[in-house]
Design an enzyme around this catalytic site. Structure first.
Site, PDB file in Angstrom:
ATOM      1  CB  THR A 209      -0.889  -0.031   1.259  1.00 55.95           C
ATOM      2  OG1 THR A 209      -1.827  -1.085   1.098  1.00 55.95           O
ATOM      3  CG2 THR A 209      -1.616   1.272   1.507  1.00 55.95           C
TER       4      THR A 209
ATOM      5  NE  ARG B 233      -9.559  -6.881   3.699  1.00 56.17           N
ATOM      6  CZ  ARG B 233      -8.500  -6.083   3.683  1.00 56.17           C
ATOM      7  NH1 ARG B 233      -8.193  -5.422   2.586  1.00 56.17           N
ATOM      8  NH2 ARG B 233      -7.747  -5.939   4.743  1.00 56.17           N
TER       9      ARG B 233
ATOM     10  CG  ASP C  23      -6.041  -0.122   6.940  1.00 53.90           C
ATOM     11  OD1 ASP C  23      -5.914  -1.008   6.060  1.00 53.90           O
ATOM     12  OD2 ASP C  23      -5.087   0.569   7.330  1.00 53.90           O
TER      13      ASP C  23
ATOM     14  CB  THR D 236       0.872   0.155   4.970  1.00 54.00           C
ATOM     15  OG1 THR D 236       0.900  -1.067   4.212  1.00 54.00           O
ATOM     16  CG2 THR D 236       2.211   0.343   5.670  1.00 54.00           C
ATOM     17  N   GLY D 237      -0.840  -2.217   6.418  1.00 53.96           N
ATOM     18  CA  GLY D 237      -0.764  -3.439   7.214  1.00 53.96           C
ATOM     19  C   GLY D 237      -2.067  -4.204   7.130  1.00 53.96           C
TER      20      GLY D 237
ATOM     21  N   GLY E 272      -5.408  -4.664   7.467  1.00 48.02           N
ATOM     22  CA  GLY E 272      -6.435  -3.640   7.602  1.00 48.02           C
ATOM     23  C   GLY E 272      -7.468  -3.882   8.677  1.00 48.02           C
TER      24      GLY E 272
HETATM   25  N1  ASP Z   1      -3.957  -2.038   4.689  1.00 48.04           N
HETATM   26  C1  ASP Z   1      -4.255  -2.649   3.432  1.00 48.04           C
HETATM   27  C2  ASP Z   1      -5.538  -3.427   3.560  1.00 48.04           C
HETATM   28  O1  ASP Z   1      -5.769  -4.035   4.580  1.00 48.04           O
HETATM   29  C3  ASP Z   1      -3.191  -3.561   2.951  1.00 48.04           C
HETATM   30  C4  ASP Z   1      -1.834  -2.960   2.879  1.00 48.04           C
HETATM   31  O2  ASP Z   1      -1.473  -2.109   3.694  1.00 48.04           O
HETATM   32  O3  ASP Z   1      -1.075  -3.330   1.980  1.00 48.04           O
HETATM   33  O4  ASP Z   1      -6.275  -3.463   2.597  1.00 48.04           O
END
Ligand code: ASP
Length: 367
Positions: A200, A228, A231, A251-252, A254
């Site tokens: 992200t 789905r 975040d 990022t992470g 979500g």
């Molecule tokens: N936060 C993003 C999600 O959950 C994924 C990502 O950070 O790469 O969609």
């Protein structure tokens, strides 16, 4: 492990005298600052070729240079983060725009959000399928609609009506992402069970007028299904900006960021800590013979120091870890601080400020 880098903020002499934290402070001026990310996760040296490492750093540097150029010229934080995110969306190395991950149905569904800390206006889109740059669509929702969040077909329609550049699905697709989804489908594992390198992208900034802005853009998680939404497009979870406190992009995983409302939580803790810190400083001011303070601490003379801001960000990320969440955030504050906090082995990240400081990092052991 938490990794951070901090820029010393503008400090008046009054503030210098009142801050007694252990963190190093200088009185060099920071008129603008920007921090960017290209995702966090299991990003380790042995898993990345030197060529890929260089390619990522070049992309981050290019995006950072563009954001810095705009801020240096007196441009707004909103314009700086938008331009930065567009460049990252156009780069296939990241999971946003071109190079976005595939859903379980082998489609691309993109999420994005943006927020202006000067008036708390925000725009977000979820599950869009044909806009070249979802961050521009989020910004159009913010500026040109009465809403904050649009999704799916309606968001695609709004995008066309706004005259934003449309692409066909093959634009987003890259061989690497196709292989990833094919592996997932072959194993029949769920999106939550994959060892993610979150790609992200996001940016946060403070401009020379002291305005804050934050934005995030993503393809979500490989193999996501049932519409789905993570975040990234959720204002308060993946993105938040408020001139009174900070700008955050996350990022992470979500689901965890949503449950904790990470971006808003960090900003709120800073905002609530700020008056408390002023009040505390007031108690150190000498009193006159009548028992009144000889002068009153004014908000404009006061800052939260580097260590306090970092601690707040780290505390929230620790709580995220406590409920099983992994990932990272970037922050910018009205005092010019720009930094990171993450609980993954690495995070694609960069930061730059008006005093000439600029750096790009990937691994947890880098600055
Ligand atoms: N936060 C993003 C999600 O959950 C994924 C990502 O950070 O790469 O969609």
């Amino acid at each position: 492990m938490f990794k951070f880098a901090i820029i010393a903020p503008v400090l008046t002499m009054a503030a210098l005298a009142l801050c007694n934290s252990a963190s190093a402070q200088t009185d060099r001026e920071v008129n603008w600052s920007i921090a960017i990310h290209g995702g966090a996760g299991t990003i380790e040296r042995e898993k990345i070729t030197p060529e890929k490492d260089a390619e990522i750093r070049t992309a981050l540097n290019k995006a950072l240079a563009e954001g810095s150029r705009i801020l240096k010229a007196g441009g707004s934080a909103m314009d700086a983060i938008t331009a930065t995110i567009v460049l990252l969306e156009n780069d296939p190395n990241f999971n946003a725009g071109k190079g976005a991950v595939f859903t379980w149905d082998k489609t691309n569904e993109l999420d994005s959000s943006i927020m202006d800390g000067s008036d708390l206006s925000a725009g977000a889109v979820a599950g869009v399928t044909a806009t070249k740059n979802p961050i521009l669509l989020a910004r159009a929702v913010k500026n040109n609609s009465p809403h904050v969040m649009l999704s799916g077909k309606g968001a695609d329609q709004f995008s066309r009506e706004q005259g934003l550049e449309q692409v066909t699905p093959d634009y987003y697709a890259t061989p690497r992402r196709l292989k990833q989804i094919e592996d997932v489908l072959a194993q029949q594992v769920s999106a939550a069970d994959i060892d993610h390198k979150f790609g992200t992208v996001g940016a946060v900034a403070m401009d020379s007028k002291g305005n804050m802005a934050a934005g995030t853009s993503t393809g979500g998680m490989t193999g996501k299904r049932w519409g789905r939404i993570g975040d990234s497009p959720v204002v308060g979870a993946g993105t938040y900006a408020d001139n009174r406190s900070c700008a955050i992009s996350a990022t992470g995983a979500g689901e965890y960021f949503i449950r904790l409302g990470v971006a808003h939580e960090i900003c709120t803790r800073i905002r609530m800590r700020f008056p408390a810190a002023i009040e505390e400083a007031q108690t150190t001011v000498p009193k006159d013979k009548d028992g009144n303070y000889s002068y009153l601490i004014h908000a404009s003379e006061f800052i939260l120091d580097d260590a306090e801001v970092q601690e707040i960000a780290d505390d929230v990320m620790a709580e995220l870890g406590g409920i099983g969440g992994t990932g990272g955030i970037i922050y910018a504050t009205p005092w010019g601080q720009a930094g990171y906090s993450f609980n993954t082995p690495g995070m694609y990240r960069g930061r730059a400020t008006s005093d000439g400081t600029t750096s790009v990092s990937i691994y947890g052991d880098e600055e």
